[in-house]
Each structure stands twice: as structure tokens, then as C-alpha cells.
Scaffold this motif. Structure first.
Motif, PDB file in Angstrom:
ATOM      1  N   ALA A   1      49.343  28.233  29.132  1.00 30.51           N
ATOM      2  CA  ALA A   1      49.189  29.432  28.227  1.00 30.51           C
ATOM      3  C   ALA A   1      50.485  29.534  27.253  1.00 30.51           C
ATOM      4  O   ALA A   1      50.331  29.967  26.146  1.00 30.51           O
ATOM      5  CB  ALA A   1      48.592  30.568  28.772  1.00 30.51           C
TER       6      ALA A   1
ATOM      7  N   ARG B   1      45.595  30.166  25.413  1.00 29.30           N
ATOM      8  CA  ARG B   1      44.869  30.332  26.783  1.00 29.30           C
ATOM      9  C   ARG B   1      43.459  29.472  26.366  1.00 29.30           C
ATOM     10  O   ARG B   1      42.560  29.818  26.336  1.00 29.30           O
ATOM     11  CB  ARG B   1      44.339  31.780  26.631  1.00 29.30           C
ATOM     12  CG  ARG B   1      45.273  32.771  26.724  1.00 29.30           C
ATOM     13  CD  ARG B   1      44.996  33.962  27.278  1.00 29.30           C
ATOM     14  NE  ARG B   1      44.757  33.733  28.842  1.00 29.30           N
ATOM     15  CZ  ARG B   1      45.650  33.641  29.806  1.00 29.30           C
ATOM     16  NH1 ARG B   1      47.032  33.824  29.269  1.00 29.30           N
ATOM     17  NH2 ARG B   1      45.414  33.399  31.161  1.00 29.30           N
TER      18      ARG B   1
ATOM     19  N   ALA C   1      38.167  28.167  27.738  1.00 28.47           N
ATOM     20  CA  ALA C   1      39.103  29.063  27.691  1.00 28.47           C
ATOM     21  C   ALA C   1      39.313  29.368  29.056  1.00 28.47           C
ATOM     22  O   ALA C   1      38.593  29.379  30.007  1.00 28.47           O
ATOM     23  CB  ALA C   1      38.551  30.539  26.917  1.00 28.47           C
ATOM     24  N   MET C   2      40.642  29.843  29.200  1.00 27.79           N
ATOM     25  CA  MET C   2      41.271  30.272  30.610  1.00 27.79           C
ATOM     26  C   MET C   2      40.232  31.482  30.833  1.00 27.79           C
ATOM     27  O   MET C   2      39.973  32.314  30.068  1.00 27.79           O
ATOM     28  CB  MET C   2      42.385  30.869  30.534  1.00 27.79           C
ATOM     29  CG  MET C   2      43.285  29.354  30.438  1.00 27.79           C
ATOM     30  SD  MET C   2      45.020  30.050  30.410  1.00 27.79           S
ATOM     31  CE  MET C   2      45.953  28.496  30.501  1.00 27.79           C
TER      32      MET C   2
ATOM     33  N   GLN D   1      42.822  34.409  35.204  1.00 24.54           N
ATOM     34  CA  GLN D   1      44.190  33.848  34.631  1.00 24.54           C
ATOM     35  C   GLN D   1      44.998  34.578  33.713  1.00 24.54           C
ATOM     36  O   GLN D   1      46.000  34.255  33.100  1.00 24.54           O
ATOM     37  CB  GLN D   1      43.877  32.560  34.164  1.00 24.54           C
ATOM     38  CG  GLN D   1      43.456  31.570  35.143  1.00 24.54           C
ATOM     39  CD  GLN D   1      42.822  30.265  34.437  1.00 24.54           C
ATOM     40  OE1 GLN D   1      41.652  30.277  33.706  1.00 24.54           O
ATOM     41  NE2 GLN D   1      43.184  28.952  35.025  1.00 24.54           N
ATOM     42  N   TYR D   2      44.542  35.772  33.307  1.00 25.88           N
ATOM     43  CA  TYR D   2      45.182  36.706  32.667  1.00 25.88           C
ATOM     44  C   TYR D   2      46.356  37.357  33.238  1.00 25.88           C
ATOM     45  O   TYR D   2      46.294  37.541  34.277  1.00 25.88           O
ATOM     46  CB  TYR D   2      44.423  37.797  32.000  1.00 25.88           C
ATOM     47  CG  TYR D   2      43.440  37.328  30.891  1.00 25.88           C
ATOM     48  CD1 TYR D   2      44.051  37.360  29.291  1.00 25.88           C
ATOM     49  CD2 TYR D   2      42.305  36.578  31.083  1.00 25.88           C
ATOM     50  CE1 TYR D   2      43.224  36.906  28.440  1.00 25.88           C
ATOM     51  CE2 TYR D   2      41.570  36.149  29.891  1.00 25.88           C
ATOM     52  CZ  TYR D   2      42.058  36.248  28.547  1.00 25.88           C
ATOM     53  OH  TYR D   2      41.334  35.860  27.290  1.00 25.88           O
TER      54      TYR D   2
END
Length: 295
Positions: A129, A134, A287-288, A292-293
Motif C-alpha cells: 500500500a 491499496r 483492491a485490498m 488490510q486498512y
């Protein structure tokens, strides 16, 4: 006190998406072995399904691989794809069937370099990222090798003619970097390598101000093709100050009103096989995910 934000960090400029890289290939079977079986990408199931062309999905972007005399991009394409060891295993599995071609692959510190049967180079990175945004699966950049002394003028061409933000990066080499989508860039790296003849390959971008760049390109006699209401092309990048030729690569320029803008693309999970099938895991996310944020 309200937290300050860098609002400029979210600016895209005029270009909003780098959709595809197009190179001709002489053999659709070998292309399938490399891009689909080896790299682990997905053939688009809806369009170009005969043996004269193949569209290969990479997250929200694509490779277009029409049949014809081989074309080789003068540089390389960066892709993000998870699972380095699985990628190496897939490439090793297709290697015997690609013997006698230009195919090869090699582990590097931060990526796997894979070369297609006709010499097109891919650099395959794990999702990161901080480095690529991301993206779990996608095409964050395309890099071209350009002659010495051209990067600075290229970095002016894109904002002045195309309305696309660009900057100069100074590291081991001088690189012009043009922002052509969210977390997507064109890189123009100065190199001493001999410049081969341009063979007709192209990249495609979507832009929001469609007519402004068209008029500026037309004033300089740079529009190379009028495709349709939603699309035109140009090939030559020039110094906007004096018209000096800098580099050639065909740009297919589409409007954001193009019927195929943001067409949903199918991306398979290459780990899924008939022997290891798990229901609900057929697709790979581009997208992640929310897990994963980091805030």
C-alpha cells in the motif's frame, strides 16, 4: 483543533485511468501459457474470445494481445499480484512448454521479473500500500526507456499538452513520471540503451477533459488517428517549447463517456483448482480488503 489534510494528494488531474497495454503476439496459445497459466491472470470471458485477439484482465486494467507480428514495449510493465512463491511455481510449470522462445523469469530483491515468449518484460510485485496504493491486483505503472536529455521536456509535455500532472524523479537515473490514474503512472526513464524502432504497440488512458488536449495535439499535427466519437490517438511526445521529438509510443485516448469506461472485469483466483476447490474463493479482489486498512 481540526487535523490538517493534504488535499492535493488526492488530485488526479486530467487522466483518470490507465486501462490497457496493447502488444501484438504471433501465437495465442503461447500468450495464454505465459499471461494466464504462468503469471496467473484472467482472460476476459466476454470480449475477444476467438483466436485473433485476447484481452487479459489485471485487476481493473488489461493486456490486449491481438494476433500479428510481434511487438515489444521499449521498457516494462509493472503489475501487482499476490503470492510470490505461487507465481514462481506457475512460471516453472509453463517453462518447458515455452522452451525455444524468449521466455525467462528471475527473482529480484523486491519483484519477480518475467519475460514473455517475445521479449516483453513484466515486473511482478507483492501488494504494498505504501508503494503502490491499496492495489491487490493491478497495473500501477508502465515504464519506457527514453534517450538521455528527454525526461525534463517529457515532464512538461504531459501537463502542458494533456493536462496530466508530471514530475521529475532523480535517483539512479532521471525519470519523468506522469500520473494517469489513481495510483497509476507512466514512467520515462533516461537510458543509454540503443533505441529500437517503434513497432506500433500502445497504451490506453481515459481523460476527463477530452477536447482540450485534442485541440493542442491537433495544433501541433500530433493526432495520428481519429477512431470514433469517444476516442483518438497520438504517437509522438514532443518538447512543448520547440516541438523537438522526444519519444514515440502510441496513446489511445478515450473520453470518460466512452461506453467501456469502468466496465467490470472478472479476475480469477489462480490458486483455485479442481483439486483444491473452495466454494466462494473463485475470484481475486483487485483492491485490498477492509482487514488490510491501517486507519
Amino acid at each position: 483543533m481540526q487535523q490538517p489534510f493534504d488535499r492535493a494528494a488526492e488530485d488526479l488531474g486530467n487522466a483518470i485511468h490507465l486501462e490497457h497495454v496493447n502488444v501484438q503476439v504471433p501465437d495465442q496459445r503461447l500468450a495464454t501459457l505465459f499471461y494466464v497459466a504462468g503469471i496467473g491472470l484472467t482472460r476476459d470471458p466476454y470480449l475477444m474470445v476467438s483466436d485473433s485477439n485476447m484481452w487479459v484482465n489485471v485487476g481493473r486494467s488489461q493486456f490486449h494481445l491481438p494476433s500479428g507480428r510481434q511487438q515489444v514495449l521499449r521498457g516494462h510493465t509493472g503489475i501487482v499480484i499476490a503470492g510470490r512463491q505461487a507465481l514462481l511455481q506457475r512460471l516453472a510449470a509453463v517453462a518447458p512448454k515455452l522452451e525455444g522462445t524468449a521466455f525467462s523469469y528471475r527473482e529480484r530483491n523486491d519483484h519477480v521479473e518475467a519475460i514473455c515468449p517475445w521479449g516483453n518484460r513484466l515486473r511482478c510485485f507483492e501488494p504494498d500500500a505504501e508503494r503502490f496504493g491499496r492495489i491487490a491486483l493491478g497495473m500501477p505503472y508502465v515504464e519506457f526507456e527514453v534517450p538521455r536529455g528527454t525526461a525534463e521536456a517529457i515532464s512538461r509535455f504531459y501537463p502542458e499538452i494533456m493536462g496530466i500532472p508530471a514530475s521529475i524523479l532523480n535517483g539512479d537515473d532521471v525519470v519523468a513520471r506522469a500520473k494517469v490514474g489513481k495510483d497509476q503512472y507512466l514512467h520515462f526513464r533516461e537510458s543509454d540503451a540503443a533505441q529500437g524502432e517503434f513497432d506500433g504497440h500502445h497504451i490506453q488512458i481515459y481523460i476527463t477533459d477530452f477536447s482540450g488536449p485534442y485541440q493542442r495535439l491537433r495544433e501541433r499535427n500530433l493526432v495520428s488517428r481519429e477512431d470514433n466519437q469517444y476516442q483518438y490517438r497520438f504517437c509522438d511526445i514532443v518538447d512543448p517549447a520547440d516541438g523537438r521529438h522526444l519519444f514515440t509510443v502510441e496513446h489511445e485516448v478515450r473520453s470518460a463517456t466512452h461506453p467501456m469506461y469502468l466496465r467490470p472485469l472478472v479476475n480469477r483466483n489462480p490458486a483455485q483448482t479442481n483439486r483444491t476447490f473452495a466454494n466462494g474463493y473463485d475470484q481475486a479482489p483487485w483492491a485490498m480488503g477492509p482487514d488490510q486498512y491501517d486507519g
